[in-house]
Design an enzyme around this catalytic site. Structure first.
Site, PDB file in Angstrom:
ATOM      1  N   ASP A  42       0.782  -1.245   0.000  1.00  0.00           N
ATOM      2  CA  ASP A  42       0.000   0.000   0.000  1.00  0.00           C
ATOM      3  C   ASP A  42       0.815   1.298   0.000  1.00  0.00           C
ATOM      4  O   ASP A  42       0.487   2.245   0.747  1.00  0.00           O
ATOM      5  CB  ASP A  42      -0.969   0.015   1.213  1.00  0.00           C
ATOM      6  CG  ASP A  42      -1.993  -1.115   1.175  1.00  0.00           C
ATOM      7  OD1 ASP A  42      -1.939  -1.941   0.253  1.00  0.00           O
ATOM      8  OD2 ASP A  42      -2.853  -1.165   2.073  1.00  0.00           O
ATOM      9  N   LYS A 140      -6.988  -5.107  -2.968  1.00  0.00           N
ATOM     10  CA  LYS A 140      -7.726  -5.677  -1.821  1.00  0.00           C
ATOM     11  C   LYS A 140      -8.655  -4.630  -1.244  1.00  0.00           C
ATOM     12  O   LYS A 140      -8.447  -3.431  -1.429  1.00  0.00           O
ATOM     13  CB  LYS A 140      -6.732  -6.174  -0.770  1.00  0.00           C
ATOM     14  CG  LYS A 140      -5.851  -5.047  -0.253  1.00  0.00           C
ATOM     15  CD  LYS A 140      -4.791  -5.532   0.687  1.00  0.00           C
ATOM     16  CE  LYS A 140      -3.951  -4.397   1.190  1.00  0.00           C
ATOM     17  NZ  LYS A 140      -4.684  -3.382   1.955  1.00  0.00           N
ATOM     18  N   CYS A 185      -2.111  -2.731   7.563  1.00  0.00           N
ATOM     19  CA  CYS A 185      -1.963  -3.650   6.430  1.00  0.00           C
ATOM     20  C   CYS A 185      -0.666  -4.452   6.466  1.00  0.00           C
ATOM     21  O   CYS A 185      -0.638  -5.616   6.058  1.00  0.00           O
ATOM     22  CB  CYS A 185      -2.146  -2.883   5.130  1.00  0.00           C
ATOM     23  SG  CYS A 185      -3.866  -2.305   4.984  1.00  0.00           S
TER      24      CYS A 185
HETATM   25  C1  VGL Z   1      -4.637   0.754   5.712  1.00  0.00           C
HETATM   26  C2  VGL Z   1      -6.170   1.700   7.123  1.00  0.00           C
HETATM   27  C3  VGL Z   1      -7.149   1.565   6.179  1.00  0.00           C
HETATM   28  C4  VGL Z   1      -3.215   0.323   5.505  1.00  0.00           C
HETATM   29  C5  VGL Z   1      -5.601   0.605   4.754  1.00  0.00           C
HETATM   30  O1  VGL Z   1      -2.770   0.275   4.336  1.00  0.00           O
HETATM   31  O2  VGL Z   1      -2.538   0.023   6.520  1.00  0.00           O
HETATM   32  N1  VGL Z   1      -4.928   1.287   6.902  1.00  0.00           N
HETATM   33  N2  VGL Z   1      -6.846   1.010   4.997  1.00  0.00           N
END
Ligand code: VGL
Ligand code: ZN
Length: 240
Positions: A42, A140, A185
């Site tokens: 991410d 995802k 994540c």
């Molecule tokens: C994430 C919060 C919401 C992450 C993704 O990538 O850690 N955190 N969505």
């Protein structure tokens, strides 16, 4: 006074060999092999400065990840990839604010600012990532009613993203996890990777956390308990 040469001579070759082979003392002692994969989690505009869910110092992971990626023949990246009006967005729950929690059918859900909506610039991977050999991008969190911090399993605990099957099909045994955010994540991916039977390393300085309500300390404790190895980018051998 002894100078450096005399000290080395006095230590002798046995002591020096012990120093070099000790994984705790030797620098860059971990060499990723063909059965190793780097998972870059991410590294998307929404989680970087100016993004809607910016992670503190998030941009600092990019050069670290670019450097260690050179040591990996196998790199997989992930993208948080939500629908508009996703169940994890505080904006769809009346009276709720970001970072509050609610109970959903699959368990507790932290609520977030709207982020990483499919096809938006915020959901794009950072343009400063430089990992041309990356072979797969896993998206995802694309089911509107289920979140997915983990790159392996959605938050319902049963819907697979297919990543374990992919890695096993490629004969990967070890995964190294880096990216954003450490306590969500990255941690959930590392924990599910252990459950799927992989040897797992989290590269601490190649990650940054959100740290809400004690989440960062809890994530490291959960990972340690699950046998996830906590390493630094300098522990990975990267040839010049
Ligand atoms: C994430 C919060 C919401 C992450 C993704 O990538 O850690 N955190 N969505
Ligand atoms: Zn998300």
């Amino acid at each position: 006074m002894l100078d450096r040469r005399q000290v080395l001579a006095a230590l002798g070759t046995t002591a020096l060999a012990t120093l070099a082979s000790n994984p705790v003392l030797a620098a860059a002692s971990i060499k990723p092999d063909d059965a190793s994969a780097l998972l870059v989690i991410d590294v998307q505009n929404c989680f970087l400065p100016g993004g809607s869910l910016a992670v503190k110092e998030g941009e600092q992971v990019v050069p670290v990840i670019n450097r260690i990626a050179k040591a990996f023949a196998n790199v997989v990246m992930t993208q948080d990839w939500h629908t508009q009006g996703h169940v994890s967005f505080a904006s769809v729950h009346s009276g709720k604010k970001p970072f509050e929690t609610i109970d959903l059918p699959y368990g507790k859900q932290v609520l977030w600012p709207d982020h990483c909506v499919q096809g938006t610039d915020g959901a794009a991977l950072s343009k400063d990532l430089s990992i041309p050999q990356a072979e797969l991008i896993i998206r995802k969190g694309f089911h509107k009613d289920v979140d997915s911090y983990s790159a392996f399993l959605e938050a319902d605990g049963k819907t697979s993203t297919g990543l374990a099957g992919y890695l096993k099909g490629r004969k990967i045994k070890r995964v190294f996890v880096a990216g954003l955010a450490t306590d969500f994540c990255v941690a959930w991916t590392a924990l599910d990777a252990r459950k799927a039977g992989f040897e797992v390393y989290v590269v601490e300085d190649a990650c940054r956390g959100i740290d809400t309500q004690g989440s960062l300390a809890k994530a490291w404790a959960d990972m340690a308990k699950a046998g996830v190895k906590r390493i630094q980018s300098g522990d990975i051998a990267v040839s010049a």
